[in-house]
Write a protein that holds these residues in place. Structure first.
Motif, PDB file in Angstrom:
ATOM      1  N   PRO A  15      -0.557  -0.711  -4.647  1.00  0.00           N
ATOM      2  CA  PRO A  15      -1.433  -1.846  -4.301  1.00  0.00           C
ATOM      3  C   PRO A  15      -2.210  -2.386  -5.486  1.00  0.00           C
ATOM      4  O   PRO A  15      -2.724  -3.506  -5.433  1.00  0.00           O
ATOM      5  CB  PRO A  15      -2.369  -1.253  -3.244  1.00  0.00           C
ATOM      6  CG  PRO A  15      -2.387   0.201  -3.518  1.00  0.00           C
ATOM      7  CD  PRO A  15      -1.005   0.536  -3.995  1.00  0.00           C
ATOM      8  N   PHE A  50       0.813  -1.212   0.000  1.00  0.00           N
ATOM      9  CA  PHE A  50       0.000   0.000   0.000  1.00  0.00           C
ATOM     10  C   PHE A  50       0.850   1.267   0.000  1.00  0.00           C
ATOM     11  O   PHE A  50       0.458   2.267  -0.581  1.00  0.00           O
ATOM     12  CB  PHE A  50      -0.941  -0.002   1.208  1.00  0.00           C
ATOM     13  CG  PHE A  50      -2.338  -0.417   0.852  1.00  0.00           C
ATOM     14  CD1 PHE A  50      -3.380   0.473   0.879  1.00  0.00           C
ATOM     15  CD2 PHE A  50      -2.593  -1.717   0.450  1.00  0.00           C
ATOM     16  CE1 PHE A  50      -4.668   0.098   0.533  1.00  0.00           C
ATOM     17  CE2 PHE A  50      -3.877  -2.114   0.101  1.00  0.00           C
ATOM     18  CZ  PHE A  50      -4.916  -1.199   0.142  1.00  0.00           C
ATOM     19  N   VAL A  79      -5.154  -1.383  -6.698  1.00  0.00           N
ATOM     20  CA  VAL A  79      -6.593  -1.444  -6.428  1.00  0.00           C
ATOM     21  C   VAL A  79      -7.286  -0.346  -7.225  1.00  0.00           C
ATOM     22  O   VAL A  79      -6.629   0.576  -7.729  1.00  0.00           O
ATOM     23  CB  VAL A  79      -6.883  -1.273  -4.920  1.00  0.00           C
ATOM     24  CG1 VAL A  79      -6.235  -2.388  -4.126  1.00  0.00           C
ATOM     25  CG2 VAL A  79      -6.384   0.079  -4.431  1.00  0.00           C
ATOM     26  N   PRO A  80      -8.629  -0.415  -7.371  1.00  0.00           N
ATOM     27  CA  PRO A  80      -9.343   0.625  -8.124  1.00  0.00           C
ATOM     28  C   PRO A  80      -9.049   2.011  -7.578  1.00  0.00           C
ATOM     29  O   PRO A  80      -9.064   2.248  -6.369  1.00  0.00           O
ATOM     30  CB  PRO A  80     -10.817   0.240  -7.929  1.00  0.00           C
ATOM     31  CG  PRO A  80     -10.788  -1.236  -7.753  1.00  0.00           C
ATOM     32  CD  PRO A  80      -9.537  -1.511  -6.963  1.00  0.00           C
ATOM     33  N   SER A  99      -2.941   4.605  -5.489  1.00  0.00           N
ATOM     34  CA  SER A  99      -3.509   3.343  -5.975  1.00  0.00           C
ATOM     35  C   SER A  99      -2.530   2.520  -6.796  1.00  0.00           C
ATOM     36  O   SER A  99      -2.782   1.345  -7.068  1.00  0.00           O
ATOM     37  CB  SER A  99      -4.751   3.626  -6.826  1.00  0.00           C
ATOM     38  OG  SER A  99      -4.395   4.210  -8.071  1.00  0.00           O
TER      39      SER A  99
END
Length: 278
Positions: A248, A4, A250-251, A245
């Protein structure tokens, strides 16, 4: 979870062309959303933006099914939604019911198109929560061209539109074409909404179109300062959200909405503090 806050991986990803295209797309959308947002808030059109995003989702789903560019489909769907909203909601008392009917129709039709689509599930998911990494050079030029057109038209009609937004009754008495301006502005919002769907998806488009402008309205009553702040907040939300983003994977919508909401909370706190001091 360990990726992250992997800044080294983020720096490596910034070397890819598609990531740079993603950031350019986000910066353009932040500018358009920030400029339109204060007028949307003044005209109390947040629900209309949500309804328009559902038709943009429907158009994008139809484009997936037909095998054409999703951006073109979303743009067509949002323009249809904007025209319907502008033509059917002639009275303020009709607006919410018209938006609700269009929203439900668009969402149902979009779900049907996605059910019929047999392609990658990621494409379906991207329509709802954004898939900006799929923005290619062709889509980027479409986005830039549409954004320039929106800003150019807005510059031409801004003064009478702002007058009509603040006091429609007086504007009508002064001869301002309030109804025509409402339809034109609905079209501009529709185009901007369609562009935003590619970044944050149909479900979270309000995070770009509304939240930065709502935050700006909490700290200033000046239309000019509100517009400048809304652009700054929208740019910060979309660019910081995109960067966060990357590692990670992710969206992007999750981070864009989080950043924009944090900005809104800070501005709300500042606004309340200023009111107590005064």
């Amino acid at each position: 979870m360990e990726n992250f806050f992997d800044w080294q991986l983020t720096a490596e990803l910034l070397g890819y062309d598609f990531v740079r295209q993603m950031l350019i797309a986000g910066a353009v959308l932040g500018l358009v959303a920030g400029v339109l947002g204060p007028l949307v808030v003044t005209r109390k059109m947040a629900f209309a933006v949500h309804g328009t995003s559902e038709l943009a989702f429907t158009g994008g789903a139809a484009a997936l099914l037909l095998g054409v560019g999703v951006g073109y489909g979303a743009l067509a769907g949002s323009v249809v939604a904007a025209l319907l909203l502008g033509l059917l909601s002639r009275r303020d008392s009709d607006r919410d019911s018209v938006i609700g009917a269009i929203l439900a129709f668009g969402l149902g039709l979009g779900v049907l198109f996605l059910a019929l689509y047999k392609g990658r599930a990621a494409n379906k998911f991207g329509l709802l929560v954004g898939q900006v990494v799929s923005v290619g050079s062709t889509d980027l030029w479409l986005l830039i061209g549409a954004s320039v057109a929106v800003l150019a038209v807005l510059a031409l009609i801004y003064r009478p539109l702002h007058f009509a937004s603040v006091d429609a009754a007086v504007a009508t008495a002064r001869g301002v074409p309030v109804r025509t301006l409402a339809v034109v502005f609905a079209l501009l919002v529709g185009v901007a909404t369609a562009l935003s769907v590619q970044v944050v998806g149909a479900l979270l488009v309000l995070s770009l179109m509304i939240t930065p402008a709502a935050a700006a309205a909490r700290v200033t009553a000046s239309p000019l300062r509100a517009t400048v702040l809304a652009v700054v907040f929208a740019e910060a939300s979309v660019l910081i959200g995109m960067l966060l983003s990357l590692a990670p994977g992710v969206p992007v919508s999750a981070f864009v909405t989080a950043v924009s909401f944090l900005i809104y909370l800070v501005c709300r706190l500042l606004g309340r503090t200023r009111e107590r001091v005064q």
